[in-house]
Motif scaffolding. Structure first.
Motif, PDB file in Angstrom:
ATOM      1  N   ILE A   1     -23.827  72.746   9.508  1.00 57.28           N
ATOM      2  CA  ILE A   1     -24.394  71.708   8.791  1.00 57.28           C
ATOM      3  C   ILE A   1     -24.613  70.664   9.825  1.00 57.28           C
ATOM      4  O   ILE A   1     -24.133  70.546  10.864  1.00 57.28           O
ATOM      5  CB  ILE A   1     -23.455  70.835   7.714  1.00 57.28           C
ATOM      6  N   LYS A   2     -25.710  70.037   9.583  1.00 57.27           N
ATOM      7  CA  LYS A   2     -25.988  68.603  10.483  1.00 57.27           C
ATOM      8  C   LYS A   2     -26.992  67.894   9.728  1.00 57.27           C
ATOM      9  O   LYS A   2     -27.777  68.225   8.816  1.00 57.27           O
ATOM     10  CB  LYS A   2     -27.040  69.319  11.578  1.00 57.27           C
ATOM     11  N   GLU A   3     -26.529  66.483   9.752  1.00 53.70           N
ATOM     12  CA  GLU A   3     -27.368  65.362   8.955  1.00 53.70           C
ATOM     13  C   GLU A   3     -28.817  65.555   8.864  1.00 53.70           C
ATOM     14  O   GLU A   3     -29.166  65.514  10.104  1.00 53.70           O
ATOM     15  CB  GLU A   3     -26.685  64.026   9.464  1.00 53.70           C
TER      16      GLU A   3
ATOM     17  N   VAL B   1     -32.406  74.914   9.760  1.00 56.35           N
ATOM     18  CA  VAL B   1     -30.748  75.534  10.025  1.00 56.35           C
ATOM     19  C   VAL B   1     -31.222  76.865  10.364  1.00 56.35           C
ATOM     20  O   VAL B   1     -30.889  77.386  11.639  1.00 56.35           O
ATOM     21  CB  VAL B   1     -30.046  75.294   9.097  1.00 56.35           C
ATOM     22  N   LEU B   2     -32.105  77.784   9.573  1.00 58.26           N
ATOM     23  CA  LEU B   2     -32.145  79.001   9.830  1.00 58.26           C
ATOM     24  C   LEU B   2     -33.405  79.241  11.264  1.00 58.26           C
ATOM     25  O   LEU B   2     -32.960  80.103  11.863  1.00 58.26           O
ATOM     26  CB  LEU B   2     -33.099  79.799   8.689  1.00 58.26           C
ATOM     27  N   ALA B   3     -34.054  78.335  11.373  1.00 52.53           N
ATOM     28  CA  ALA B   3     -34.982  78.296  12.581  1.00 52.53           C
ATOM     29  C   ALA B   3     -34.127  78.112  13.977  1.00 52.53           C
ATOM     30  O   ALA B   3     -34.350  78.845  14.706  1.00 52.53           O
ATOM     31  CB  ALA B   3     -36.136  77.320  12.462  1.00 52.53           C
ATOM     32  N   ASP B   4     -33.396  77.289  13.764  1.00 49.80           N
ATOM     33  CA  ASP B   4     -32.254  76.927  14.759  1.00 49.80           C
ATOM     34  C   ASP B   4     -31.450  78.274  15.055  1.00 49.80           C
ATOM     35  O   ASP B   4     -30.834  78.591  16.164  1.00 49.80           O
ATOM     36  CB  ASP B   4     -31.443  75.642  14.599  1.00 49.80           C
ATOM     37  N   TRP B   5     -30.872  78.491  14.021  1.00 49.79           N
ATOM     38  CA  TRP B   5     -29.886  79.919  13.916  1.00 49.79           C
ATOM     39  C   TRP B   5     -30.662  81.037  14.790  1.00 49.79           C
ATOM     40  O   TRP B   5     -30.018  81.735  15.613  1.00 49.79           O
ATOM     41  CB  TRP B   5     -29.537  80.298  12.429  1.00 49.79           C
TER      42      TRP B   5
ATOM     43  N   TYR C   1     -24.757  70.752  15.331  1.00 45.48           N
ATOM     44  CA  TYR C   1     -24.578  71.506  14.267  1.00 45.48           C
ATOM     45  C   TYR C   1     -22.851  71.354  14.203  1.00 45.48           C
ATOM     46  O   TYR C   1     -22.240  71.528  15.268  1.00 45.48           O
ATOM     47  CB  TYR C   1     -24.957  72.739  13.931  1.00 45.48           C
ATOM     48  N   VAL C   2     -22.200  71.247  13.266  1.00 50.47           N
ATOM     49  CA  VAL C   2     -20.767  71.415  12.811  1.00 50.47           C
ATOM     50  C   VAL C   2     -20.544  72.688  12.075  1.00 50.47           C
ATOM     51  O   VAL C   2     -21.265  72.745  11.158  1.00 50.47           O
ATOM     52  CB  VAL C   2     -20.359  70.157  12.035  1.00 50.47           C
ATOM     53  N   ASP C   3     -19.689  73.630  12.568  1.00 56.60           N
ATOM     54  CA  ASP C   3     -19.376  74.698  11.605  1.00 56.60           C
ATOM     55  C   ASP C   3     -18.168  74.328  10.674  1.00 56.60           C
ATOM     56  O   ASP C   3     -17.232  73.870  10.974  1.00 56.60           O
ATOM     57  CB  ASP C   3     -18.662  75.745  12.784  1.00 56.60           C
TER      58      ASP C   3
END
Length: 103
Positions: free
Chosen positions: A38-40, A47-51, A95-97
């Motif tokens: 998660i990230k504000e 998120v998927l693109a960064d992943w 991001y935070v896990d």
């Protein structure tokens, strides 16, 4: 008599499976690993693109597969390195896990 015992035992086994399912339900549609980062102010698509940029699979999971002839030890050693690289990259992007693994 033997038939009655067999039917009773079979019914008991079937019912115990139902009881176990009710006691500890299994998540039928688990989220991909990328969903636990998660990230504000970030959308699911971001998120998927960064992943993916960090080396994760396009489906949101890690996407690391065993190679032909590879031993289990080699697979898990490589998978651990790979997961740590993806996780470090995601943390570097801010991001935070939600469910960090103990390392």
């Amino acid at each position: 008599m033997k038939r009655r015992i067999f039917c009773t035992a079979a019914a008991a086994l079937l019912l115990s499976g139902c009881l176990l399912e009710g006691a500890a339900p299994v998540e039928r549609n688990p989220k991909p690993y990328s969903a636990y980062w998660i990230k504000e102010g970030v959308t699911k698509e971001s998120v998927l693109a960064d992943w993916i940029q960090c080396g994760g699979g396009a489906n949101g999971n890690y996407g690391y597969e065993i190679q032909k002839g590879q031993s289990n030890k080699e697979f898990f050693d490589g998978f651990t390195v790979y997961m740590n690289r993806v996780d470090t990259c995601m943390k570097g992007k801010g991001y935070v896990d939600l469910y960090p693994r103990s390392r």
